[in-house]
Design a protein around this motif. Structure first.
Motif, PDB file in Angstrom:
ATOM      1  N   ILE A 184      67.918   1.489  55.228  1.00  0.00           N
ATOM      2  CA  ILE A 184      68.931   2.098  56.099  1.00  0.00           C
ATOM      3  C   ILE A 184      68.249   2.958  57.165  1.00  0.00           C
ATOM      4  O   ILE A 184      68.554   2.872  58.357  1.00  0.00           O
ATOM      5  N   LEU A 185      67.271   3.738  56.725  1.00  0.00           N
ATOM      6  CA  LEU A 185      66.615   4.662  57.659  1.00  0.00           C
ATOM      7  C   LEU A 185      65.764   3.926  58.688  1.00  0.00           C
ATOM      8  O   LEU A 185      65.373   4.490  59.703  1.00  0.00           O
ATOM      9  N   CYS A 186      65.446   2.694  58.383  1.00  0.00           N
ATOM     10  CA  CYS A 186      64.629   1.901  59.280  1.00  0.00           C
ATOM     11  C   CYS A 186      65.426   1.457  60.508  1.00  0.00           C
ATOM     12  O   CYS A 186      64.881   1.233  61.577  1.00  0.00           O
ATOM     13  N   GLU A 187      66.739   1.306  60.317  1.00  0.00           N
ATOM     14  CA  GLU A 187      67.600   0.867  61.425  1.00  0.00           C
ATOM     15  C   GLU A 187      67.742   2.004  62.431  1.00  0.00           C
ATOM     16  O   GLU A 187      67.644   3.168  62.088  1.00  0.00           O
ATOM     17  N   ALA A 188      68.002   1.611  63.669  1.00  0.00           N
ATOM     18  CA  ALA A 188      68.232   2.629  64.688  1.00  0.00           C
ATOM     19  C   ALA A 188      69.699   3.027  64.660  1.00  0.00           C
ATOM     20  O   ALA A 188      70.571   2.169  64.763  1.00  0.00           O
ATOM     21  N   PHE A 189      69.976   4.276  64.430  1.00  0.00           N
ATOM     22  CA  PHE A 189      71.364   4.755  64.532  1.00  0.00           C
ATOM     23  C   PHE A 189      71.346   6.200  64.995  1.00  0.00           C
ATOM     24  O   PHE A 189      70.305   6.877  64.939  1.00  0.00           O
ATOM     25  N   LYS A 190      72.486   6.687  65.409  1.00  0.00           N
ATOM     26  CA  LYS A 190      72.564   8.030  65.976  1.00  0.00           C
ATOM     27  C   LYS A 190      72.312   9.069  64.881  1.00  0.00           C
ATOM     28  O   LYS A 190      72.856   8.942  63.779  1.00  0.00           O
ATOM     29  N   GLY A 191      71.508  10.023  65.163  1.00  0.00           N
ATOM     30  CA  GLY A 191      71.250  11.095  64.192  1.00  0.00           C
ATOM     31  C   GLY A 191      70.266  10.694  63.106  1.00  0.00           C
ATOM     32  O   GLY A 191      70.248  11.284  62.030  1.00  0.00           O
ATOM     33  N   ARG A 192      69.445   9.674  63.374  1.00  0.00           N
ATOM     34  CA  ARG A 192      68.526   9.200  62.355  1.00  0.00           C
ATOM     35  C   ARG A 192      67.501  10.267  61.979  1.00  0.00           C
ATOM     36  O   ARG A 192      67.167  10.448  60.811  1.00  0.00           O
ATOM     37  N   GLY A 193      67.037  10.994  62.992  1.00  0.00           N
ATOM     38  CA  GLY A 193      66.055  12.058  62.733  1.00  0.00           C
ATOM     39  C   GLY A 193      66.592  13.092  61.766  1.00  0.00           C
ATOM     40  O   GLY A 193      65.911  13.507  60.825  1.00  0.00           O
ATOM     41  N   LEU A 194      67.852  13.449  61.997  1.00  0.00           N
ATOM     42  CA  LEU A 194      68.487  14.463  61.153  1.00  0.00           C
ATOM     43  C   LEU A 194      68.616  13.959  59.715  1.00  0.00           C
ATOM     44  O   LEU A 194      68.297  14.678  58.758  1.00  0.00           O
ATOM     45  N   THR A 200      57.501   4.109  55.576  1.00  0.00           N
ATOM     46  CA  THR A 200      56.267   3.918  56.346  1.00  0.00           C
ATOM     47  C   THR A 200      55.772   2.484  56.162  1.00  0.00           C
ATOM     48  O   THR A 200      55.273   1.871  57.103  1.00  0.00           O
ATOM     49  N   GLY A 201      55.942   1.938  54.952  1.00  0.00           N
ATOM     50  CA  GLY A 201      55.557   0.555  54.705  1.00  0.00           C
ATOM     51  C   GLY A 201      56.377  -0.410  55.555  1.00  0.00           C
ATOM     52  O   GLY A 201      55.838  -1.323  56.184  1.00  0.00           O
ATOM     53  N   MET A 219      55.200  -5.641  49.693  1.00  0.00           N
ATOM     54  CA  MET A 219      54.802  -5.643  48.285  1.00  0.00           C
ATOM     55  C   MET A 219      53.647  -4.674  47.968  1.00  0.00           C
ATOM     56  O   MET A 219      53.740  -3.889  47.016  1.00  0.00           O
ATOM     57  N   PRO A 220      52.556  -4.695  48.737  1.00  0.00           N
ATOM     58  CA  PRO A 220      51.462  -3.743  48.426  1.00  0.00           C
ATOM     59  C   PRO A 220      51.943  -2.292  48.460  1.00  0.00           C
ATOM     60  O   PRO A 220      51.615  -1.503  47.568  1.00  0.00           O
ATOM     61  N   THR A 221      52.750  -1.949  49.468  1.00  0.00           N
ATOM     62  CA  THR A 221      53.270  -0.586  49.550  1.00  0.00           C
ATOM     63  C   THR A 221      54.137  -0.270  48.339  1.00  0.00           C
ATOM     64  O   THR A 221      54.050   0.810  47.740  1.00  0.00           O
ATOM     65  N   LEU A 222      54.996  -1.225  47.971  1.00  0.00           N
ATOM     66  CA  LEU A 222      55.872  -1.029  46.815  1.00  0.00           C
ATOM     67  C   LEU A 222      55.050  -0.750  45.560  1.00  0.00           C
ATOM     68  O   LEU A 222      55.375   0.141  44.780  1.00  0.00           O
ATOM     69  N   LEU A 223      53.988  -1.534  45.393  1.00  0.00           N
ATOM     70  CA  LEU A 223      53.175  -1.375  44.185  1.00  0.00           C
ATOM     71  C   LEU A 223      52.459  -0.028  44.171  1.00  0.00           C
ATOM     72  O   LEU A 223      52.409   0.644  43.148  1.00  0.00           O
TER      73      LEU A 223
END
Lengths: 309, 448
Positions: free
Chosen positions: A107-117, A193-194, A226-230
């Protein structure tokens, strides 16, 4: 290279010219190594040694006893009880936190208004000291006045208050919920970040070919993630395995030992009964189990990377 | 791990300037009293130190209690009261963090450096400290005639293998709180029998006069052991055999007593299931907010119950000895703190002087008034000032007189962990006899 840069930075000491770069590098690394050795290696080695003795502050004994502590540990029902609880806590909290964290990251990966907050706000539970979280959950799930019971009662889901921390059936579940609330944001952040390293061009190309959102996730994002998940899972599992403060504040290991974990058990054996020998054996067993978990994760990670190549 | 705040309490600054004349005066005056240790300080290498400070320096470590003053103030008063001994106060965490206090103390004592010279200790640590050789036997300093001024129960708890290794300081014990107004409607007589208590409590609960009949502490923690000691002893049972080498917890008396506790939640339902996760404070709150009829708790509850800011039941609370089983005798678990001297102390005489002062009639009087902690000297319960200012203490004298100590064994730390776990299992599962059999076997292995 680092050494050379540092030497010139110091202001051309005569000594610097006389010593080759490699030695300077070693010299500069020595403080870090010494501090690491004293706070990390020494306690591990000392713990290993103590676990082979019958050291006790109360009886004043301090003799080598071979593997006697480990033999005792093998037949100690309380140790295995704590071991299973710890494994269960680790598995349940790591899986829940990874799944929910992944959802949050997507969800946070998508661009939407107030994402920074939202990203900043999400970190609040994680930034809170665990003792504060524990107290808060203590009140939320309080058997008499807790808001969770109030809500469930008024929603008609239960017909009488549940004593969450007073029953072996619910005490551990409640602690897991508290841990999920606290640590999911940390997982979400790691996974975010992954996700951001997955090239957008790949996803766009897939969309051009007509792939729907779910398919791009399953076939492009997830394999690349996958590597990040692991690694995130490994971090979380190792941390969850050491759970102490939540249990200590909320239940103290009870009722009927149903929330005793290896950390609380070793704390009790080490610092309440002052059996340093046996307590060290408990913590060494913990260390070994953690090592095995780490190896399993790493082997799986290596396989994943090989497959990707 | 434990933060031990070192350093003198504000105000108790060491005397900075002492003249040679003062020092000579001091040496002459105190030679007889303080003995070789202090004299040694005045000669040879010790001269410079003695010039700066001609008093025997010792340290005192205690859990931090608060009232109208602190223990720091108490030590300051001692320092000002005489000029031979100078005490440095080491403050440990408050007694609610009893485990941390214990760890802080043990870490210091195990070093055998002589610090702290004097310390205060919970009753359950005495045997362990004595067995480890950390506590100085006090028999020669406090002979029989001096000891007779204390309650016999606390003196027993201070005695390990026939030696007095601690001196009673102040006491606490489990007691039975009741709501006078609710009891008025339901018989008016304070129940002296557990079964009567359950009947009255159930009746009051049914009539809607109280949400809860009886509150106690069932959390897997030290307090559960205290509740268990009381109920088991009130049925003529015991946790350990008199010789301390075997367990009696799976005998009928003990099993029936634990069964009664289990039944309060599951059969008579006079206690909410929550008591299984409650220690002192969570069980105190519903009582002082007027929801409960009876409660077992420590003496700290009384002042709170009488404080209009914290309590809905001011003037409605009575205190009595806990009920007993037929043929048994009411029993209260002994709490409170005792004083000890470090066996490695380099200033024994000074340490004894502080000990004597702290446990004296005057200081116990002061502690009773300013901290609300009950004296260990029965005579003080007759004191008029204490009677007016702390009226609850007088009504508790009978409770204190018969207080029962928890098992006296150097292995207490192991025994209590086993008890907490075993009793909690019995209360949760209801298989009391089976759990007590397992528990007895465990305890036999620890103490045998």
């Amino acid at each position: 290279m680092i050494a050379a840069a540092t030497v010139s930075g110091i202001g051309r000491p005569r000594l610097g010219k006389a010593l080759p770069g490699a030695i300077w590098a070693f010299l500069l690394l020595t403080p870090a190594f010494v501090s690491l050795a004293s706070v990390s290696f020494y306690p591990i080695v000392n713990g290993l040694y103590l676990s082979l003795t019958n050291t006790s502050l109360i009886t004043q004994e301090n003799e080598f006893s071979g593997f006697a502590n480990y033999v005792q540990l093998w037949g100690d029902a309380q140790f295995w009880n704590a071991w299973w609880h710890t494994m269960w806590f680790t598995a349940a909290s790591t899986i829940l936190e990874t799944v929910i964290g992944l959802g949050m990251a997507l969800i946070l990966c998508e661009a939407f208004k107030g994402r920074g907050l939202v990203r900043a706000a999400m970190l609040v539970p994680w930034a809170m000291p665990t003792v504060v979280t524990s107290k808060m959950f203590g009140w939320l799930f309080d058997g008499q006045n807790g808001i969770i019971n109030y809500i469930l009662l008024h929603a008609g889901l239960i017909d009488q208050n549940i004593n969450w921390y007073g029953s072996p059936d619910t005490a551990m579940t409640t602690i897991i919920i508290a841990d999920v609330w606290k640590t999911t944001p940390f997982m979400a952040l790691l996974l975010l970040t992954g996700l951001q390293t997955v090239p957008n061009s790949l996803i766009e190309a897939a969309r051009m070919d007509g792939a729907k959102g779910w398919i791009t996730f399953w076939h492009i994002r997830l394999p690349l993630l996958m590597p990040t998940l692991l690694i995130a899972g490994l971090f979380r599992a190792l941390d969850a395995f050491r759970v102490f403060d939540l249990v200590y504040v909320l239940t103290g290991g009870g009722p009927a030992d149903s929330t005793e974990t290896l950390s609380t058990l070793s704390y009790k054996v080490l610092f309440s009964t002052l059996q340093f020998g046996y307590g060290s054996a408990v913590s060494t067993a913990m260390f070994v189990t953690e090592g095995i978990i780490a190896i399993v994760f790493c082997l799986y990670l290596v396989r994943q990377i090989r497959r990707a190549q | 791990m434990t933060d031990i705040k070192k350093g003198p309490v504000s105000g108790s600054k060491p005397v900075a300037h002492v003249t040679i004349a003062d020092r000579r005066q001091f040496l002459i005056g105190s030679a007889g009293l303080l003995g070789a240790a202090t004299l040694g300080m005045g000669t040879g290498l010790g001269v410079r130190r003695a010039r700066a400070q001609s008093r025997a320096e010792i340290s005192f470590a205690s859990a931090a209690f608060f009232g109208k003053e602190t223990f720091g103030d108490l030590i300051k008063a001692f320092n000002e009261s005489q000029d031979r001994v100078l005490v440095k106060n080491i403050e440990l965490p408050p007694p609610s963090s009893s485990t941390e206090v214990y760890q802080g103390l043990v870490q210091q004592l195990a070093r055998r450096t002589g610090t702290p010279d004097v310390f205060s200790q919970d009753v359950i640590w005495i045997a362990g400290f004595a067995a480890a050789g950390w506590a100085l036997p006090l028999d020669e300093y406090f002979p029989a005639d001096k000891r007779s001024a204390y309650f016999s129960g606390t003196l027993n708890a201070c005695t390990y293998e026939g030696k007095l290794t601690a001196l009673p300081w102040f006491m606490d014990s489990g007691m039975f709180y009741y709501r006078k107004d609710v009891l008025e409607k339901h018989g008016g007589k304070v129940p002296e029998n557990w079964a009567d208590m359950a009947t009255v409590a159930a009746a009051a609960q049914k009539a809607g006069d109280a949400d809860f009949g009886y509150l106690w502490q069932g959390k897997q923690a030290e307090v559960l052991v205290c509740d268990a000691v009381e109920i088991i002893t009130s049925n003529n049972g015991a946790i350990l055999a008199p010789d301390g080498k075997s367990s009696l917890i799976n005998q009928k008396a003990a099993v029936d007593a634990i069964q009664f506790l289990h039944d309060t939640v599951n059969a008579t339902k006079i206690s909410p299931q929550d008591v299984l996760s409650w220690d002192e404070e969570p069980s105190r709150q519903p009582f002082t907010s007027g929801k409960a009829m009876f409660m077992r708790n420590w003496s700290y509850v009384y002042p709170i119950a009488q404080d209009a800011k914290a309590s809905q039941v001011v003037d409605k609370v009575g205190v009595a000895p806990l009920p007993a089983f037929p043929g048994g005798k009411s029993s209260a678990c002994l709490g409170g703190y005792q004083l000890g001297v470090n066996a490695n102390s380099k200033q024994r005489e000074a340490a004894i002087e502080l000990l004597t002062w702290l446990s004296s009639t005057e200081t116990q009087h002061r502690i009773a008034l300013n901290f609300g902690l009950a004296p260990t000297r029965p005579a003080l319960f007759q004191d008029e000032k204490i009677k007016t200012e702390q009226p609850f203490m007088a009504s508790l004298e009978t409770v204190f007189t018969g207080a029962t100590a928890r098992p006296i064994t150097p292995e207490y730390a192991k025994v209590t962990l086993a008890l907490q776990s075993g009793i909690s299992k019995a209360l949760v599962s209801g298989n009391v006899q089976a759990e007590m059999d397992t528990l007895a076997a465990q305890i036999d292995q620890i103490v045998g």
